[in-house]
Design an enzyme around this catalytic site. Sequence first.
Site, mmCIF file in Angstrom:
data_model
loop_
_atom_site.group_PDB
_atom_site.id
_atom_site.type_symbol
_atom_site.label_atom_id
_atom_site.label_comp_id
_atom_site.label_asym_id
_atom_site.label_seq_id
_atom_site.Cartn_x
_atom_site.Cartn_y
_atom_site.Cartn_z
ATOM 1 N N ASP A 207 0.836 -1.204 0.000
ATOM 2 C CA ASP A 207 0.000 0.000 0.000
ATOM 3 C C ASP A 207 0.874 1.258 0.000
ATOM 4 O OD1 ASP A 207 -2.023 1.824 0.403
ATOM 5 O OD2 ASP A 207 -2.877 0.814 2.150
ATOM 6 N N GLY B 80 -5.482 3.535 -7.641
ATOM 7 C CA GLY B 80 -5.815 3.727 -9.050
ATOM 8 C C GLY B 80 -5.130 4.923 -9.696
ATOM 9 N N ASP C 197 -10.680 4.189 -1.016
ATOM 10 C CA ASP C 197 -11.264 3.158 -0.156
ATOM 11 C C ASP C 197 -12.787 3.077 -0.244
ATOM 12 O OD1 ASP C 197 -8.655 2.989 0.579
ATOM 13 O OD2 ASP C 197 -9.006 3.174 2.732
HETATM 14 C C1 GLA Z 1 -5.384 2.327 2.879
HETATM 15 C C2 GLA Z 1 -5.933 1.184 2.020
HETATM 16 C C3 GLA Z 1 -6.972 0.405 2.811
HETATM 17 C C4 GLA Z 1 -6.349 -0.132 4.095
HETATM 18 C C5 GLA Z 1 -5.745 1.019 4.890
HETATM 19 C C6 GLA Z 1 -4.933 0.503 6.073
HETATM 20 O O1 GLA Z 1 -6.365 3.280 3.159
HETATM 21 O O2 GLA Z 1 -6.481 1.683 0.834
HETATM 22 O O3 GLA Z 1 -7.483 -0.659 2.041
HETATM 23 O O4 GLA Z 1 -5.363 -1.067 3.764
HETATM 24 O O5 GLA Z 1 -4.866 1.807 4.099
HETATM 25 O O6 GLA Z 1 -4.328 1.534 6.799
#
Ligand code: GLA
Length: 392
Positions: free
Chosen positions: A147, A196, A217
Amino acid sequence: MLNWFRALLFAALFTPSVLLAQTSTLAATPPMGWNSWNLFAGRVTDKDVRAAADAMVSSGMKDAGYIYINIDDTWQGQRDAQGNIQANSKFPDMKALADYVHSKGLKIGIYSSPGPQTCAHYEGSYGHEEQDAKTYAAWGFDYLKYDLCSFRQIMNQQAPNDPAKATQMMKDAYVKMHKALLATGRPILYSLCQYGWDGVWEWGPSVGGNSWRTTGDINPTWDRMTLIGFSQAGLSKYAGPGHWNDPDMLEVGNGKLNMDENRLHMSLWAILAAPLLAGNDLSQMKPEISAILTNREVIAIDQDPLGKQGDRVSEVGPEEIWAKPLKGGDKAVALFNRDDTPLPMTLKLSDVGFASGAKATDIWAAKDLGRLQNTYTVTVPRHGVVLLRLSK
Ligand code: GLA
Protein backbone atom coordinates in the site's frame (compact mmCIF):
# COMPACT_ATOMS: atom_id res chain seq x y z
CA MET A 1 25.49 -37.21 -17.95
CA LEU A 2 24.19 -36.59 -14.46
CA ASN A 3 26.07 -33.27 -14.25
CA TRP A 4 24.70 -32.24 -17.62
CA PHE A 5 21.17 -33.01 -16.40
CA ARG A 6 21.76 -31.08 -13.17
CA ALA A 7 23.02 -28.06 -15.09
CA LEU A 8 19.93 -28.11 -17.28
CA LEU A 9 17.64 -28.42 -14.27
CA PHE A 10 19.42 -25.58 -12.51
CA ALA A 11 19.11 -23.34 -15.58
CA ALA A 12 15.44 -24.22 -15.94
CA LEU A 13 14.70 -23.45 -12.30
CA PHE A 14 16.58 -20.22 -11.96
CA THR A 15 16.24 -18.33 -15.21
CA PRO A 16 14.00 -15.27 -14.92
CA SER A 17 11.45 -16.61 -17.41
CA VAL A 18 10.68 -19.51 -15.10
CA LEU A 19 10.36 -17.15 -12.16
CA LEU A 20 7.88 -15.11 -14.16
CA ALA A 21 6.00 -18.24 -15.21
CA GLN A 22 5.67 -19.10 -11.54
CA THR A 23 3.93 -15.78 -10.85
CA SER A 24 1.57 -16.09 -13.81
CA THR A 25 0.05 -19.23 -12.28
CA LEU A 26 -0.84 -17.09 -9.25
CA ALA A 27 -4.30 -15.55 -9.47
CA ALA A 28 -5.28 -17.44 -12.63
CA THR A 29 -8.76 -16.35 -11.53
CA PRO A 30 -9.47 -13.37 -9.25
CA PRO A 31 -8.27 -14.02 -5.68
CA MET A 32 -10.94 -14.99 -3.14
CA GLY A 33 -10.69 -14.72 0.62
CA TRP A 34 -11.19 -12.40 3.57
CA ASN A 35 -9.36 -9.27 4.75
CA SER A 36 -9.38 -7.79 8.25
CA TRP A 37 -9.58 -4.09 7.38
CA ASN A 38 -13.20 -3.34 6.48
CA LEU A 39 -14.53 -4.52 9.82
CA PHE A 40 -11.65 -4.66 12.32
CA ALA A 41 -9.42 -1.87 10.96
CA GLY A 42 -6.69 -1.16 13.57
CA ARG A 43 -8.23 -3.46 16.19
CA VAL A 44 -7.40 -6.75 14.44
CA THR A 45 -5.64 -9.39 16.57
CA ASP A 46 -4.24 -12.89 16.16
CA LYS A 47 -7.46 -14.20 17.74
CA ASP A 48 -9.66 -12.46 15.13
CA VAL A 49 -7.56 -13.91 12.29
CA ARG A 50 -7.81 -17.43 13.71
CA ALA A 51 -11.56 -16.97 14.20
CA ALA A 52 -11.88 -15.84 10.57
CA ALA A 53 -10.01 -18.95 9.41
CA ASP A 54 -12.24 -21.20 11.56
CA ALA A 55 -15.40 -19.53 10.26
CA MET A 56 -14.17 -19.62 6.68
CA VAL A 57 -14.27 -23.39 6.94
CA SER A 58 -17.37 -23.86 9.13
CA SER A 59 -19.50 -21.40 7.13
CA GLY A 60 -18.85 -23.24 3.86
CA MET A 61 -16.98 -20.28 2.36
CA LYS A 62 -13.82 -22.32 1.90
CA ASP A 63 -15.81 -24.94 -0.05
CA ALA A 64 -17.22 -22.11 -2.17
CA GLY A 65 -13.67 -21.06 -3.14
CA TYR A 66 -12.53 -18.49 -0.54
CA ILE A 67 -8.90 -19.28 0.29
CA TYR A 68 -6.92 -16.26 1.54
CA ILE A 69 -7.10 -14.98 5.13
CA ASN A 70 -5.46 -11.57 4.86
CA ILE A 71 -4.14 -9.47 7.73
CA ASP A 72 -4.28 -5.79 6.76
CA ASP A 73 -2.56 -2.85 8.47
CA THR A 74 -1.55 -2.63 12.17
CA TRP A 75 0.18 -5.98 12.76
CA GLN A 76 3.67 -4.41 12.71
CA GLY A 77 5.93 -3.78 15.69
CA GLN A 78 9.50 -2.45 15.79
CA ARG A 79 12.52 -3.77 13.89
CA ASP A 80 15.12 -5.73 15.86
CA ALA A 81 18.81 -4.78 16.01
CA GLN A 82 19.40 -6.49 12.63
CA GLY A 83 16.50 -4.61 11.07
CA ASN A 84 14.13 -7.57 10.98
CA ILE A 85 10.50 -6.58 11.28
CA GLN A 86 8.69 -7.93 14.35
CA ALA A 87 4.96 -8.20 14.84
CA ASN A 88 3.42 -6.16 17.69
CA SER A 89 1.80 -7.55 20.83
CA LYS A 90 -1.52 -8.18 19.04
CA PHE A 91 0.28 -10.90 17.05
CA PRO A 92 2.48 -12.94 19.42
CA ASP A 93 3.74 -15.46 16.84
CA MET A 94 3.28 -14.88 13.12
CA LYS A 95 4.77 -18.22 12.07
CA ALA A 96 2.40 -20.09 14.40
CA LEU A 97 -0.52 -18.05 13.05
CA ALA A 98 0.42 -18.86 9.44
CA ASP A 99 0.79 -22.55 10.37
CA TYR A 100 -2.67 -22.47 11.96
CA VAL A 101 -4.28 -20.93 8.87
CA HIS A 102 -2.47 -23.42 6.61
CA SER A 103 -3.64 -26.30 8.81
CA LYS A 104 -7.19 -25.37 7.78
CA GLY A 105 -6.28 -25.76 4.10
CA LEU A 106 -6.27 -21.97 3.66
CA LYS A 107 -3.62 -19.43 2.68
CA ILE A 108 -2.58 -16.32 4.56
CA GLY A 109 -1.84 -12.74 3.52
CA ILE A 110 0.06 -9.83 5.00
CA TYR A 111 0.26 -6.06 4.42
CA SER A 112 3.01 -3.47 4.08
CA SER A 113 3.97 -0.21 2.38
CA PRO A 114 6.89 0.84 0.17
CA GLY A 115 7.07 3.95 2.40
CA PRO A 116 8.64 4.28 5.85
CA GLN A 117 5.16 4.09 7.40
CA THR A 118 1.91 2.38 6.52
CA CYS A 119 -1.32 4.33 6.15
CA ALA A 120 -2.10 3.68 9.84
CA HIS A 121 1.44 4.89 10.73
CA TYR A 122 2.94 1.50 11.48
CA GLU A 123 6.38 0.40 10.25
CA GLY A 124 6.65 0.17 6.43
CA SER A 125 9.22 -1.63 4.26
CA TYR A 126 11.19 1.39 2.98
CA GLY A 127 14.88 0.39 2.83
CA HIS A 128 14.08 -3.14 4.09
CA GLU A 129 12.31 -4.63 1.08
CA GLU A 130 14.42 -7.79 0.60
CA GLN A 131 14.60 -8.38 4.32
CA ASP A 132 10.82 -8.05 4.74
CA ALA A 133 10.06 -10.31 1.78
CA LYS A 134 12.34 -12.96 3.32
CA THR A 135 10.59 -12.58 6.67
CA TYR A 136 7.12 -12.96 5.10
CA ALA A 137 8.30 -16.08 3.25
CA ALA A 138 9.92 -17.53 6.38
CA TRP A 139 6.71 -16.97 8.34
CA GLY A 140 4.80 -18.72 5.51
CA PHE A 141 2.82 -15.89 3.93
CA ASP A 142 1.18 -16.38 0.53
CA TYR A 143 -0.11 -12.90 -0.32
CA LEU A 144 1.18 -9.34 0.09
CA LYS A 145 -0.92 -6.18 -0.15
CA TYR A 146 1.57 -3.36 -0.77
CA ASP A 147 0.00 0.00 0.00
CA LEU A 148 1.62 3.23 -1.23
CA CYS A 149 0.81 5.36 1.87
CA SER A 150 3.86 7.37 3.03
CA PHE A 151 5.87 6.58 -0.10
CA ARG A 152 3.95 9.57 -1.50
CA GLN A 153 6.01 11.80 0.78
CA ILE A 154 9.24 10.31 -0.57
CA MET A 155 7.95 11.03 -4.08
CA ASN A 156 7.09 14.62 -3.11
CA GLN A 157 10.49 15.15 -1.52
CA GLN A 158 12.58 13.63 -4.31
CA ALA A 159 10.48 14.65 -7.30
CA PRO A 160 8.72 17.89 -6.37
CA ASN A 161 6.85 19.31 -9.37
CA ASP A 162 7.98 16.40 -11.53
CA PRO A 163 4.98 14.06 -11.92
CA ALA A 164 6.72 11.84 -14.49
CA LYS A 165 9.67 11.23 -12.17
CA ALA A 166 7.32 10.67 -9.23
CA THR A 167 5.37 8.06 -11.21
CA GLN A 168 8.61 6.33 -12.17
CA MET A 169 9.69 6.27 -8.52
CA MET A 170 6.40 4.63 -7.61
CA LYS A 171 6.75 2.00 -10.35
CA ASP A 172 10.33 1.32 -9.26
CA ALA A 173 9.20 0.85 -5.66
CA TYR A 174 6.63 -1.73 -6.77
CA VAL A 175 9.21 -3.52 -8.98
CA LYS A 176 11.65 -3.60 -6.08
CA MET A 177 9.26 -5.52 -3.84
CA HIS A 178 8.18 -7.76 -6.74
CA LYS A 179 11.80 -8.81 -7.26
CA ALA A 180 12.26 -9.31 -3.54
CA LEU A 181 9.20 -11.58 -3.43
CA LEU A 182 10.40 -13.58 -6.45
CA ALA A 183 13.82 -14.00 -4.86
CA THR A 184 12.25 -15.76 -1.87
CA GLY A 185 11.19 -18.61 -4.17
CA ARG A 186 7.79 -18.73 -2.42
CA PRO A 187 4.73 -18.00 -4.59
CA ILE A 188 3.36 -14.81 -2.99
CA LEU A 189 0.40 -13.13 -4.65
CA TYR A 190 1.24 -9.44 -5.13
CA SER A 191 -1.63 -7.02 -4.58
CA LEU A 192 -0.85 -3.39 -5.41
CA CYS A 193 -2.68 -0.64 -3.56
CA GLN A 194 -2.13 2.92 -4.77
CA TYR A 195 -5.78 3.91 -5.24
CA GLY A 196 -5.82 3.73 -9.05
CA TRP A 197 -3.39 6.58 -9.64
CA ASP A 198 -1.57 7.20 -12.90
CA GLY A 199 -3.60 4.62 -14.82
CA VAL A 200 -2.16 1.72 -12.82
CA TRP A 201 -4.20 -0.72 -14.93
CA GLU A 202 -1.88 0.13 -17.85
CA TRP A 203 1.33 -0.76 -15.99
CA GLY A 204 0.25 -2.96 -13.05
CA PRO A 205 1.25 -6.23 -14.78
CA SER A 206 4.66 -4.84 -15.79
CA VAL A 207 5.61 -4.21 -12.15
CA GLY A 208 4.53 -7.73 -11.21
CA GLY A 209 1.06 -6.96 -9.84
CA ASN A 210 -1.45 -9.80 -9.68
CA SER A 211 -4.07 -7.17 -8.82
CA TRP A 212 -4.19 -3.43 -8.34
CA ARG A 213 -6.68 -1.22 -6.58
CA THR A 214 -8.47 1.03 -9.07
CA THR A 215 -9.98 3.51 -6.59
CA GLY A 216 -9.81 5.02 -3.12
CA ASP A 217 -11.26 3.16 -0.16
CA ILE A 218 -14.70 1.59 -0.13
CA ASN A 219 -17.02 1.93 2.86
CA PRO A 220 -20.26 0.09 3.70
CA THR A 221 -22.65 2.66 2.26
CA TRP A 222 -24.82 2.50 -0.84
CA ASP A 223 -23.33 5.73 -2.24
CA ARG A 224 -19.67 4.77 -1.88
CA MET A 225 -20.08 1.14 -2.96
CA THR A 226 -21.98 2.10 -6.13
CA LEU A 227 -19.76 5.08 -6.90
CA ILE A 228 -16.76 2.73 -6.91
CA GLY A 229 -18.42 -0.23 -8.63
CA PHE A 230 -20.06 1.61 -11.49
CA SER A 231 -16.96 3.78 -12.10
CA GLN A 232 -15.19 0.64 -13.37
CA ALA A 233 -16.79 0.98 -16.82
CA GLY A 234 -14.13 0.87 -19.52
CA LEU A 235 -11.48 -1.01 -17.53
CA SER A 236 -12.35 -4.53 -18.73
CA LYS A 237 -9.57 -4.72 -21.31
CA TYR A 238 -6.87 -4.43 -18.64
CA ALA A 239 -7.85 -7.53 -16.64
CA GLY A 240 -6.98 -11.14 -17.36
CA PRO A 241 -5.59 -14.30 -15.81
CA GLY A 242 -2.82 -13.38 -13.36
CA HIS A 243 -3.64 -9.65 -13.30
CA TRP A 244 -6.92 -8.12 -12.13
CA ASN A 245 -8.51 -4.75 -11.53
CA ASP A 246 -9.40 -4.46 -7.84
CA PRO A 247 -12.30 -2.12 -6.96
CA ASP A 248 -11.57 -2.84 -3.26
CA MET A 249 -12.76 -5.41 -0.78
CA LEU A 250 -16.36 -6.50 -0.24
CA GLU A 251 -18.66 -4.77 2.24
CA VAL A 252 -21.34 -7.49 1.94
CA GLY A 253 -22.76 -7.89 5.46
CA ASN A 254 -21.27 -4.62 6.74
CA GLY A 255 -22.87 -1.28 7.59
CA LYS A 256 -26.48 -0.74 6.66
CA LEU A 257 -26.43 -2.30 3.20
CA ASN A 258 -29.76 -4.13 2.81
CA MET A 259 -30.15 -7.50 1.08
CA ASP A 260 -30.87 -6.02 -2.36
CA GLU A 261 -27.85 -3.75 -2.01
CA ASN A 262 -25.67 -6.66 -0.88
CA ARG A 263 -26.83 -8.73 -3.86
CA LEU A 264 -26.13 -5.82 -6.22
CA HIS A 265 -22.64 -5.38 -4.67
CA MET A 266 -21.80 -9.08 -5.05
CA SER A 267 -23.19 -9.22 -8.61
CA LEU A 268 -21.32 -6.13 -9.74
CA TRP A 269 -18.01 -7.39 -8.31
CA ALA A 270 -18.60 -10.76 -10.06
CA ILE A 271 -19.31 -9.03 -13.39
CA LEU A 272 -16.08 -7.04 -12.84
CA ALA A 273 -14.04 -10.23 -12.28
CA ALA A 274 -12.95 -8.47 -9.09
CA PRO A 275 -11.07 -10.09 -6.24
CA LEU A 276 -13.73 -11.36 -3.81
CA LEU A 277 -12.29 -10.49 -0.41
CA ALA A 278 -15.05 -10.58 2.18
CA GLY A 279 -14.72 -7.88 4.82
CA ASN A 280 -17.39 -8.87 7.34
CA ASP A 281 -17.22 -10.74 10.64
CA LEU A 282 -17.33 -14.33 9.38
CA SER A 283 -17.83 -15.75 12.86
CA GLN A 284 -21.02 -13.70 13.40
CA MET A 285 -22.39 -14.02 9.87
CA LYS A 286 -26.17 -14.23 9.34
CA PRO A 287 -27.32 -17.10 7.05
CA GLU A 288 -28.68 -14.65 4.46
CA ILE A 289 -25.26 -12.95 4.19
CA SER A 290 -23.49 -16.27 3.91
CA ALA A 291 -25.99 -17.25 1.17
CA ILE A 292 -24.98 -14.17 -0.82
CA LEU A 293 -21.24 -14.68 -0.37
CA THR A 294 -21.39 -18.39 -1.21
CA ASN A 295 -23.83 -18.35 -4.16
CA ARG A 296 -22.10 -20.82 -6.47
CA GLU A 297 -23.54 -19.40 -9.71
CA VAL A 298 -22.42 -15.87 -8.87
CA ILE A 299 -18.96 -17.07 -7.86
CA ALA A 300 -18.75 -19.03 -11.12
CA ILE A 301 -19.26 -15.75 -13.01
CA ASP A 302 -16.44 -14.04 -11.11
CA GLN A 303 -14.17 -17.08 -11.36
CA ASP A 304 -14.96 -18.01 -14.96
CA PRO A 305 -11.81 -19.55 -16.48
CA LEU A 306 -11.97 -17.36 -19.59
CA GLY A 307 -10.81 -14.55 -17.29
CA LYS A 308 -12.60 -11.69 -19.05
CA GLN A 309 -13.88 -8.75 -17.03
CA GLY A 310 -17.39 -7.55 -17.87
CA ASP A 311 -18.35 -4.03 -18.84
CA ARG A 312 -21.26 -1.64 -19.21
CA VAL A 313 -23.60 -2.26 -22.15
CA SER A 314 -26.02 0.60 -21.53
CA GLU A 315 -26.86 3.31 -19.04
CA VAL A 316 -30.20 5.11 -19.08
CA GLY A 317 -30.59 7.25 -15.98
CA PRO A 318 -30.49 4.87 -12.99
CA GLU A 319 -30.80 1.75 -15.20
CA GLU A 320 -27.54 0.06 -16.11
CA ILE A 321 -27.00 -3.16 -18.04
CA TRP A 322 -23.62 -4.85 -17.82
CA ALA A 323 -22.39 -8.08 -19.44
CA LYS A 324 -19.46 -10.43 -18.93
CA PRO A 325 -18.34 -13.01 -21.52
CA LEU A 326 -17.94 -16.52 -20.09
CA LYS A 327 -16.16 -19.62 -21.31
CA GLY A 328 -18.00 -21.55 -24.02
CA GLY A 329 -19.95 -18.55 -25.34
CA ASP A 330 -22.25 -17.96 -22.34
CA LYS A 331 -22.72 -14.49 -20.93
CA ALA A 332 -23.58 -13.11 -17.52
CA VAL A 333 -25.91 -10.13 -17.86
CA ALA A 334 -26.83 -7.87 -14.95
CA LEU A 335 -29.75 -5.45 -14.92
CA PHE A 336 -28.96 -2.92 -12.19
CA ASN A 337 -31.49 -0.45 -10.78
CA ARG A 338 -29.76 2.43 -8.99
CA ASP A 339 -33.06 4.24 -8.39
CA ASP A 340 -34.93 4.60 -5.10
CA THR A 341 -38.02 2.83 -6.50
CA PRO A 342 -38.52 -0.51 -8.28
CA LEU A 343 -38.32 -0.19 -12.07
CA PRO A 344 -39.34 -2.40 -14.98
CA MET A 345 -36.21 -2.92 -17.07
CA THR A 346 -35.97 -4.35 -20.57
CA LEU A 347 -33.01 -6.28 -21.95
CA LYS A 348 -32.67 -6.43 -25.74
CA LEU A 349 -30.98 -9.76 -26.38
CA SER A 350 -29.30 -8.40 -29.51
CA ASP A 351 -27.52 -5.81 -27.29
CA VAL A 352 -25.64 -8.64 -25.56
CA GLY A 353 -24.87 -10.78 -28.61
CA PHE A 354 -27.89 -13.09 -28.63
CA ALA A 355 -29.88 -11.77 -31.61
CA SER A 356 -31.40 -15.20 -32.21
CA GLY A 357 -32.47 -15.74 -28.61
CA ALA A 358 -30.92 -17.38 -25.58
CA LYS A 359 -31.58 -19.86 -22.84
CA ALA A 360 -31.66 -17.95 -19.56
CA THR A 361 -31.39 -18.51 -15.83
CA ASP A 362 -32.23 -15.87 -13.20
CA ILE A 363 -29.41 -16.55 -10.79
CA TRP A 364 -30.58 -14.93 -7.52
CA ALA A 365 -34.11 -16.30 -8.05
CA ALA A 366 -32.56 -19.70 -8.95
CA LYS A 367 -35.12 -19.90 -11.74
CA ASP A 368 -34.85 -21.37 -15.22
CA LEU A 369 -36.45 -18.80 -17.55
CA GLY A 370 -36.49 -21.12 -20.55
CA ARG A 371 -35.71 -19.66 -23.96
CA LEU A 372 -35.95 -15.88 -24.40
CA GLN A 373 -36.53 -14.17 -27.76
CA ASN A 374 -35.89 -10.51 -28.68
CA THR A 375 -36.46 -8.85 -25.30
CA TYR A 376 -36.89 -9.67 -21.62
CA THR A 377 -38.69 -7.31 -19.27
CA VAL A 378 -38.51 -7.70 -15.51
CA THR A 379 -39.13 -5.51 -12.46
CA VAL A 380 -35.84 -4.82 -10.70
CA PRO A 381 -36.05 -3.86 -6.99
CA ARG A 382 -34.85 -0.45 -5.81
CA HIS A 383 -31.06 -0.53 -5.33
CA GLY A 384 -31.26 -4.05 -6.73
CA VAL A 385 -30.22 -6.37 -9.53
CA VAL A 386 -31.51 -9.14 -11.75
CA LEU A 387 -28.56 -11.30 -12.70
CA LEU A 388 -28.96 -13.63 -15.70
CA ARG A 389 -26.82 -16.31 -17.25
CA LEU A 390 -27.49 -16.61 -20.96
CA SER A 391 -26.44 -19.35 -23.35
CA LYS A 392 -27.11 -20.14 -27.03
C1 GLA B 1 -5.38 2.33 2.88
C2 GLA B 1 -5.93 1.18 2.02
C3 GLA B 1 -6.97 0.41 2.81
C4 GLA B 1 -6.35 -0.13 4.09
C5 GLA B 1 -5.74 1.02 4.89
C6 GLA B 1 -4.93 0.50 6.07
O1 GLA B 1 -6.36 3.28 3.16
O2 GLA B 1 -6.48 1.68 0.83
O3 GLA B 1 -7.48 -0.66 2.04
O4 GLA B 1 -5.36 -1.07 3.76
O5 GLA B 1 -4.87 1.81 4.10
O6 GLA B 1 -4.33 1.53 6.80
